[in-house]
Design an enzyme around this catalytic site. Structure first.
Site, short mmCIF file in Angstrom:
data_model
loop_
_atom_site.label_atom_id
_atom_site.label_comp_id
_atom_site.label_asym_id
_atom_site.label_seq_id
_atom_site.Cartn_x
_atom_site.Cartn_y
_atom_site.Cartn_z
N THR A 1 0.87 -1.18 0.00
CA THR A 1 0.00 0.00 0.00
C THR A 1 0.90 1.22 0.00
OG1 THR A 1 0.03 0.14 2.38
CG2 THR A 1 -1.78 -1.08 1.41
N GLU B 1 -5.82 -3.65 0.61
CA GLU B 1 -6.02 -4.66 1.65
C GLU B 1 -7.24 -5.54 1.40
OE1 GLU B 1 -5.18 -1.54 2.19
OE2 GLU B 1 -3.96 -1.29 3.98
N LYS C 1 -13.33 18.73 10.91
CA LYS C 1 -14.18 18.80 12.10
C LYS C 1 -14.45 20.24 12.44
CE LYS C 1 -13.32 14.31 14.05
NZ LYS C 1 -12.15 13.58 14.42
N TRP D 1 -18.80 16.83 11.53
CA TRP D 1 -17.95 16.47 10.40
C TRP D 1 -18.45 17.11 9.11
CZ3 TRP D 1 -17.42 10.46 11.26
CH2 TRP D 1 -16.60 10.24 12.39
P1 AMP Z 1 -5.65 1.84 -2.26
O1 AMP Z 1 -5.35 0.83 -1.24
O2 AMP Z 1 -4.46 2.62 -2.70
O3 AMP Z 1 -6.39 1.25 -3.38
O4 AMP Z 1 -6.59 2.93 -1.59
C1 AMP Z 1 -7.77 2.58 -0.93
C2 AMP Z 1 -8.48 3.82 -0.49
O5 AMP Z 1 -8.88 4.60 -1.61
C3 AMP Z 1 -9.76 3.55 0.26
O6 AMP Z 1 -9.55 3.22 1.60
C4 AMP Z 1 -10.49 4.87 0.08
O7 AMP Z 1 -10.04 5.83 1.00
C5 AMP Z 1 -10.09 5.29 -1.32
N1 AMP Z 1 -11.12 4.92 -2.27
C6 AMP Z 1 -11.20 3.83 -3.04
N2 AMP Z 1 -12.31 3.84 -3.80
C7 AMP Z 1 -12.98 4.97 -3.48
C8 AMP Z 1 -14.21 5.55 -3.90
N3 AMP Z 1 -14.97 5.01 -4.83
N4 AMP Z 1 -14.57 6.72 -3.32
C9 AMP Z 1 -13.81 7.32 -2.39
N5 AMP Z 1 -12.64 6.83 -1.97
C10 AMP Z 1 -12.23 5.66 -2.50
#
Ligand code: AMP
Length: 544
Positions: A185, A331, A441, A446
């Site tokens: 990640t 994850e 906040k 929020w």
């Molecule tokens: P990654 O592990 O790099 O794929 O990032 C995952 C994170 O991307 C998630 O925990 C979200 O915070 C964000 N994310 C993924 N899909 C979306 C979505 N459709 N809308 C908003 N945030 C998203």
């Protein structure tokens, strides 16, 4: 009493063998740095995969070893996915867009001995080479003719690496719980963490993704993953498509190029594609400028960041393409939710439908979700209460690769904290409002930066929008809207605030708007809020 059914392990090898037996003629088309139009069939791919497996054996790769890939989406990367995991080793996909320090950390932490690298990424590897302690051997994804001049030792072209190998290979019987692939990640703080997928988690994720209310792939589809194969296995498409025999199209280094994507969609009759909002903005921009259309394209899955309404409506109204918003994480392999409509919704008004389409979607079978407040109390799924989102399921990470116990990813009850905040309605639709660390906040309440950004980006003169919280003496934090305007277009702060007035609650309206040339992004295309907060750390709101 034990059942009397066969116990067949769920392995990536079994996907390959199924596709080889049942869909050998389905096509795989790729753009690569050494060939703008490579085309062959699944059957050809699997023969080369067996040669690659023999070559990896010859090199002495043992089960459980991590093999790095620094590559775009193309057929050779596809071959690596199957050959490496098939011999029991681990396909370690690496994002070449990460910062050099992160790349060195990841390759050293995974202890990659071999890295397979795209021609275009080779110069980057040359710069990092001295810091890569475990690296012994580099294979460049091309033939000898295209092997660039390089300062690197122990290097060979991919084609010569597999040349002379037999295309017969006896695949080992693997434990379905064995690790198959590794993806780090790219958090904005701390070191990247490795998510180690298993054969079983990969197969279950792929099978689920085929359901009609998830990605809905069939043999009739032509699928183009625009989401990179180095980022959560291109959302599992390279495993899902061979199960059904969908033709696959890989755009290689052209993932962010609207013109190339349009050309591929037209030439290859692509029916389904998946990617982050940025690539679709590039495609829609190209279509608007060129007046071109999207021939066979039926549906697009958009995720990775919140999908603005403008993408959903423009695709639908101008090009007849339905957009499905999806949510997931590295994850989670990554699919956590996908948005499709439910029976009865056809009676809703266009505005009501858009509100639903903007949500991140519903969890497929296999994913459980719950929302908790700051004290860990579970919140109702009423579409109103916002809380921290926790998940669990057979393709969700239990612990990170090679980290101490305290870095284990799940709590005692087996739930993984996503770090996302949102609500879930009575029909199961998840709506994200923020990352926990990005939420604003204000006066104890929020404000959703995602909602504000989505609303702002819907303005025709806005190319990109980001919202961060800045200190306020009375409210603690108030939103600051940061805007990148479309090229050669003008828009004032007042006009933008007016635009937002009927789209968000009045007390959410940003206290100020600033215009910038560019907004920083992470290596996976998300807005880099940590850097924006640093950039605006001395910023003082006008009424303060
Ligand atoms: P990654 O592990 O790099 O794929 O990032 C995952 C994170 O991307 C998630 O925990 C979200 O915070 C964000 N994310 C993924 N899909 C979306 C979505 N459709 N809308 C908003 N945030 C998203």
């Amino acid at each position: 009493m034990q059942a009397l059914m066969m116990d067949m392990p769920l392995t990536i090898t079994s996907i390959m063998q199924h596709a080889d037996n049942n869909h050998p003629d389905a096509e795989i088309v790729s753009i690569t740095a050494d060939n703008p139009q490579h085309c062959y069939r699944y059957g050809d791919a699997f023969a080369r995969i067996r040669r690659l497996a023999n070559a990896l054996h010859r090199y002495g790769i043992k089960p459980g070893e991590r093999i790095g890939t620094l590559a775009w989406n193309d057929y050779r990367h596809f071959e690596l996915y199957y050959a490496i995991s098939g011999i029991g080793a681990i396909t370690h996909t690496i994002n070449p867009r990460l910062f050099p320090e992160q790349l060195c950390y990841i390759i050293n932490h995974a202890e990659d001995r071999i890295v397979f690298v795209d021609i275009l990424v080779l110069p980057l590897l040359e710069k990092l080479r001295a810091a890569l302690k475990s690296l012994e051997f580099i294979v460049v994804l091309c033939d000898d003719k295209h092997l660039p001049e390089t300062t690197l030792d122990n290097i060979q072209s991919y084609e010569s690496f597999i040349a002379g190998e037999s295309d017969a290979f006896d695949w080992p019987a693997l434990d379905e719980g064995a690790a198959s692939s590794l993806c780090y990640t790219s958090g904005t703080t701390g070191h990247p963490k490795g998510v180690l997928y298993s054969h079983r988690s990969t197969v279950l994720h792929a099978m689920t993704s085929l359901a009609p209310d998830v990605l809905g792939l069939s043999a009739w589809d032509v699928a183009m993953p625009v989401v990179p194969m180095f980022h959560v296995n291109a959302w599992g498409l390279p495993y899902a498509a061979p199960i059904t025999g969908s033709k696959m199209v890989f755009p290689g280094p052209k993932m962010g190029d609207g013109e190339a994507l349009q050309r591929l969609i037209e030439a290859e009759a692509i029916s389904v594609s998946a990617g982050v909002p940025t690539v679709w903005l590039a495609l829609l921009d190209y279509l608007a400028r060129s007046g071109k259309a999207l021939a066979a394209l039926q549906r697009v899955i958009v995720g990775g960041s919140a999908c603005p309404l403008s993408i959903i409506t423009e695709f639908r109204e101008k090009y007849g393409v339905s957009v499905h918003h999806g949510w997931g994480m590295t994850e989670m392999s990554p699919i956590g939710a996908v948005n499709t409509l439910l029976p009865g919704m056809e009676k809703l008004s266009p505005d009501e439908l858009d509100k639903i389409r903007m949500k991140q979607g519903r969890a497929p079978y296999g994913i459980e979700m719950k929302l908790v407040d700051d004290e860990g109390r579970q919140l109702a799924h009423d579409g109103k209460q916002c809380g921290m989102l926790k998940v669990r399921g057979p393709w969700v990470c239990r612990a990170y690769y090679n980290l101490d116990e305290e870095d284990h990813a799940h709590d005692e009850a087996g739930w993984f904290s996503t770090g996302d905040i949102g609500n879930i309605d009575a029909k199961g639709y998840l709506q994200l409002t923020d990352r926990a660390k990005d939420v604003i906040k204000s006066g104890g309440e929020w404000i959703s930066s995602i909602d504000l950004e989505n609303a702002a980006v819907g303005h025709p003169q806005v190319a990109e929008a980001a919202v961060i919280g800045v200190p306020h003496p009375k409210w603690v934090e108030r939103p600051l809207l940061i805007i990148v305007k479309n090229e050669n277009e003008e828009i004032s702060k007042e006009a933008l605030l007016k635009w937002l007035e009927d789209k968000v609650a009045k007390w959410w309206l940003p206290d100020d708007v600033v215009f910038v040339d560019a907004i920083p992004h992470t290596a996976t295309g998300k807005i880099l809020k940590t850097e924006l907060r640093e950039q605006f750390k001395d910023y003082c709101l006008p009424d303060v």
